[in-house]
Structures are given as C-alpha cells and as structure tokens.
Design a protein around this motif. Structure first.
Motif, PDB file in Angstrom:
ATOM      1  N   LEU A 134     -20.613 -22.472  19.013  1.00 25.74           N
ATOM      2  CA  LEU A 134     -20.428 -23.660  18.982  1.00 25.74           C
ATOM      3  C   LEU A 134     -20.878 -24.584  18.565  1.00 25.74           C
ATOM      4  O   LEU A 134     -20.621 -26.039  17.946  1.00 25.74           O
ATOM      5  N   THR A 138     -10.779 -37.050  14.864  1.00 22.46           N
ATOM      6  CA  THR A 138     -12.136 -37.318  14.865  1.00 22.46           C
ATOM      7  C   THR A 138     -13.100 -36.853  14.870  1.00 22.46           C
ATOM      8  O   THR A 138     -13.999 -35.902  14.821  1.00 22.46           O
ATOM      9  N   ASN A 159     -20.469 -31.888  16.673  1.00 18.94           N
ATOM     10  CA  ASN A 159     -21.195 -31.246  16.690  1.00 18.94           C
ATOM     11  C   ASN A 159     -22.329 -32.834  16.501  1.00 18.94           C
ATOM     12  O   ASN A 159     -23.714 -31.751  15.328  1.00 18.94           O
ATOM     13  N   LEU A 160     -22.154 -33.671  17.153  1.00 21.82           N
ATOM     14  CA  LEU A 160     -22.976 -34.683  17.248  1.00 21.82           C
ATOM     15  C   LEU A 160     -23.853 -35.255  18.422  1.00 21.82           C
ATOM     16  O   LEU A 160     -23.011 -34.938  19.504  1.00 21.82           O
ATOM     17  N   SER A 175     -15.500 -26.257  16.256  1.00 24.79           N
ATOM     18  CA  SER A 175     -16.011 -26.160  17.843  1.00 24.79           C
ATOM     19  C   SER A 175     -15.050 -27.023  18.999  1.00 24.79           C
ATOM     20  O   SER A 175     -15.385 -27.199  19.701  1.00 24.79           O
TER      21      SER A 175
END
Lengths: 310, 310
Positions: free
Chosen positions: B249, B64, B75-76, B71
């Motif tokens: 990334l 999750t 990406n948060l 990546s």
C-alpha cells in the motif's frame, strides 16, 4: 367583525411575512429525481469526499475544508486552495447543505451536484478533467462507477463524480437540535421572540434559517462595523444568506470571516441589516437562542480508500 | 559425526543470521512504562491526531500526511509542509509504528513520543510552543489534559501532547496479514524462500521486517538504478531500513519515493543492496510474498472535535 379583522390580519401577516416562518428540520432532505440515493453510491461518494489523491497535488480532499469532525467547515477566514492561493471568502458548512437550493457566497450554484464542480475544479488546478483522470486511474473507482452508473456509456465522468459526492453529502444532516426538540429554556425563548421582533427572521427563516437568496450586506451603510470588519470591500456586496443551523460551531462569521464571536456577529447584523442597536441583554438572548440550533452531528466512520494500483 | 556437523551448522547459521529471523506480529505492541495506555488518553490523542486547528496555519493535522484510510502515509514522493516547503523524503507509514524503536529516515528519534515532536515542530512553523498554545486555547483540551495528567503541575505541555498522540498511534495496528495467519500459497511460499536465500531478510527481519537500524543505500554503487532513481544524491546515504509490513500500500518506495512499483523496488533492492540480478519470475514471487504482509487496517471512527471556544 372581530373575526373578519383577525382573518384579514392573518392573511396580511402570512403574506407579508412569507419568508418569516421558522420550521423544524425535516427528517429527510429532498432527493433529486435524477440522482436517487443508494447505499453503494453514498459509500462511493464518501470515499471520494475523503480521498486526497484525486486532487492534482494529491493533498486536498473535500474533507480538507469541510471538516465533518466539527463544524462542517474549517473555522478559517480564508482557506488555502490546491493551487496555493487563498480563497476570498470563508468556507460554508457542508452540514445540512442537502436542504439548500443556493450555494457559494455569490449563489452561483443551485444544487449540491453543481456546487461540487467548484471545489473539483480547484482540486484539478483549474481543470476538472484532471480529477476525473485521477479517479479513473484507481482501479477500484473505475470498476465501482461502472457498477453504480451501469446504464451509461461513460460511467466515470464529472457529472457522476458530482452525483456520488452529493449523494454522500445528503447524509450529512444534524437533527435533534434543542430548537427541533422544542426544548428551549426561558432565555432561549426570549431570544426566539427577539429573533422575530428584531427582524432577523426576515432573511433567516424556514427550516434552514435562510431565505436561500442573495442579500445586500450591509443594507444600512456607514456604521463603524462596516469599516472595522471591512464589510464593503467588494463592489457588489450581495451575499447568499447563510444558514444559522450550527452557527455556534461555524465561527468566524460572514463572507469574509471577519467576526470571531457570535455575540459580535449578532450586534453587527442588527446594526448593518436592520439599523438597530441592541442592548447587551438582548444580544445574549439572541446568541442563546442561536445556540439551540446546534444539531447532533453524525459520527463518521472513515472509509477504507482503495489501493492506487492493483 | 553427522549429528555433530548438523549441530555445528545449526549453531553457525543461528549465529550468523542473528537478525534474519522473521516473526509474527505480536498481538500488542510494547507500552512504555512512563506512558501507560488509557481509553481517555487514546481518545484525546486521536482528537489531536485529526485536529487541523492545532497547527499554526490551522490546516495540517497528523492525519494530513498519515492517512489512516489507506496506507498510513500519503502515497507521495515529497509532501508539502505547513510552511509551504516540501519534505525531502517520503512519509513513513504510521501503521504498526508502535513496534519500532527508530524513526525518521535518518533514525533521529527512538520512540513515538520523540518522533511526534518533529511533525509538531513543522506544524508550529518551527516552534512547538505555538502548537501547545493553540491546543491550550481550546477549552475542552485544556480541561481534558488536566483530567488525564492529573498529578502534574503543568498538564498541557509538549511532552504530554506527544504522549497522547503516541498512545493513539499505539492502537494503529494491522493484524491478520496472510503471513501472520500462515496462509501463504505456493507462489508466496517460493517468494518467502527467496526472501531468505537472496538475502532480503538480512535487513528486513523480525516481526516488523526491519532491523530498525540505519543501512547504506546503495551498498553496491554504480548500478543503472542509482542514476535512474537518484539514489546517491545525499552525501551520507544511510537510511533507516523501513518496515515491509503493508508495503503493497505504501508506494512510492524508498527514502526519496523514486520507485512506483513493488516489482521495480524489489529489482532495485536486489541489485543495489545484494548485487544480484533477479530473473523476472523471482521478482514476481518476491512481490507476491511481500503482498502477504498487508494486514487488516482497523476502521477509524472519526472523533468529534471540540468547539474552538465555549
């Protein structure tokens, strides 16, 4: 005279049991004329299906609830949605949804394209435009939509997003169940006979073991099951008849996911829909038959997801 | 005389820059003696890595947050945890974590096995025993742990859960970056020179481009960046130096995910860690070099997940 009777019987039986025939899963699902399959579109749809970053909280993808590593859904009664609230109903399986013409427990969509607008709206926290915007912000997606929907003035829009998703979902087929291979053992064959004679087939017919229509549930009110499993909580208790394909994998059962075991689901159905109390031997046979509807789930190669920015 | 000076210089430079050498990514990561790799264990670990049903809310898996379609993270800036609260820090990438000896932004674990206890505790809403129980409730897992950890009295426990997960994670290697293939173009080579001369290499050395130790951030307080990106909010502002592999990334950057672009991350680092204001041309060269650290992410075949019950 004998033949005339047989002919009349055949005619009447075909007529009155119009929805009651079972069929093998066709090798290929129907493809809508306005959304032809292509390898590129299927791959794009697959990337979108798995990409959490296109949801407004960036944490939900189609695959979050439609788990293609197992049952095509999430084995939960209720599911947390992107806005933090919970769904009122269990998630239907994505496997073989390509063969259906009615979607959602209330039957509110008639194609996979239309269906996908529902989850996309949830992923956009009430506004699909937010999802379209997130997709468009990823350079690879912007380019790829232009390539695939080449003749359109606005290649990247909600409609084409749903087309790409549907194109991928039409590949999520589970062929070669024991039923489809005609490999039923004696117990399973008895179960199949019961499936017809008890009346399950009335609603669960066809290749998908569903009439694909709404049906009252319970039909016969007042059983203990109704109270125990809270079957009658919602005023208009009519639900889309779910497919029985892969039913072995898709517990918990019913619109409200209230029943965990297949045997119990069989008992409840017989009682509430057909007013029949099954003996335990018949319950086992019916469950054994239903387990022959588990197909081969195609292994999915995870797609590479594009970079957020160039 | 000249040669003596050179020899002294070589000695001094090697000594003072002891952590400053770069190295290619070794073909295989180190494998701990007490957790040897096997195909069966890696596959089990992969199933567990992707199985949401082993978390207490049944909706979170390792995958999750550690997205191996892109990546190796999500990406948060901050990530919603299974209990609904948000993490204070960005998720580090799982790619090549096999080569590290220090994990979490605070460096609180020294092996992949130990690291995985953290997320498993979150998945168990504060109690890893809940996760072990959910794993044990799935018949296939119970059997498979017995097969793999065959000599142990209790094959399915937290320790072996973390061993299986770590075994899979040690396969998540991204080889063949342009840097590893020695395929740098002129701009990238200039960036590499700057990477050394500016001093990035002081902390970001070795095959993993990290000292794998804690480092104050910012070292030089008082810059505009410090305020703008809230770099100094936490009292003990020392963070594990992150790897720069696949940095292209893994935006957004830093422990608090406060910076979205690689160029800006380079500017911030130079100013806050080395007290240097880079000219824009050098920023571009450094970013160009850093993008040569993007390796080939191995495509993952999604595992089939076992049935919840027999």
């Amino acid at each position: 005279m004998f033949f005339r009777i047989v002919l009349v019987w055949l005619f009447v039986s075909n007529f009155s049991f119009a929805y009651e025939e079972l069929a093998l899963l066709p090798r290929f699902p129907p493809i809508p004329a306005d959304n032809p399959q292509s390898a590129e579109k299927i791959h794009l749809g697959k990337q979108l299906f798995f990409d959490q970053r296109i949801s407004e909280p960036q944490t939900f993808s189609c695959a979050t609830c439609h788990n293609v590593m197992s049952s095509g859904e999430n084995n939960l009664r209720f599911s947390q949605k992107p806005d933090g609230t919970f769904s009122r109903h269990a998630v239907p399986t994505v496997w073989n949804s390509a063969y259906l013409n009615s979607f959602f427990w209330g039957g509110g969509a008639s194609s996979l394209e239309e269906q996908s607008e529902g989850p996309l709206e949830e992923m956009g926290l009430g506004d699909t435009a937010r999802v379209v915007k997130r997709v468009a912000a990823i350079p690879y997606y912007a380019t790829t939509f232009k390539t695939i929907f080449v003749d359109e003035p606005v290649p990247l829009n909600l409609k084409n997003l749903t087309k790409a998703l549907a194109a991928y979902e039409r590949t999520l087929i589970t062929p070669d169940s024991a039923f489809d291979r005609n490999k039923l053992n004696a117990e399973e064959k008895s179960g199949l006979s019961l499936f017809k004679s008890v009346g399950c087939i009335n609603c669960h017919g066809g290749a998908m073991f569903t009439s694909d229509t709404l049906q009252a549930f319970p039909v016969y009110p007042g059983s203990n099951y109704e109270t125990k499993y809270k079957l009658n909580l919602e005023p208009d208790h009519k639900w889309k008849v779910p497919t029985l394909r892969n039913i072995e994998l898709t517990a918990p059962y019913f619109h409200n996911g209230s029943v965990g075991s297949l045997d119990e689901a069989v008992r409840v159905m017989a009682k509430t829909q057909l007013n029949k109390d099954l003996v335990e031997g018949d319950v086992k046979k019916l469950s054994a038959f239903l387990k022959t509807l588990t197909g081969k789930q195609p292994i999915q190669l995870l797609p590479r997801l594009p970079k957020l920015a160039d």
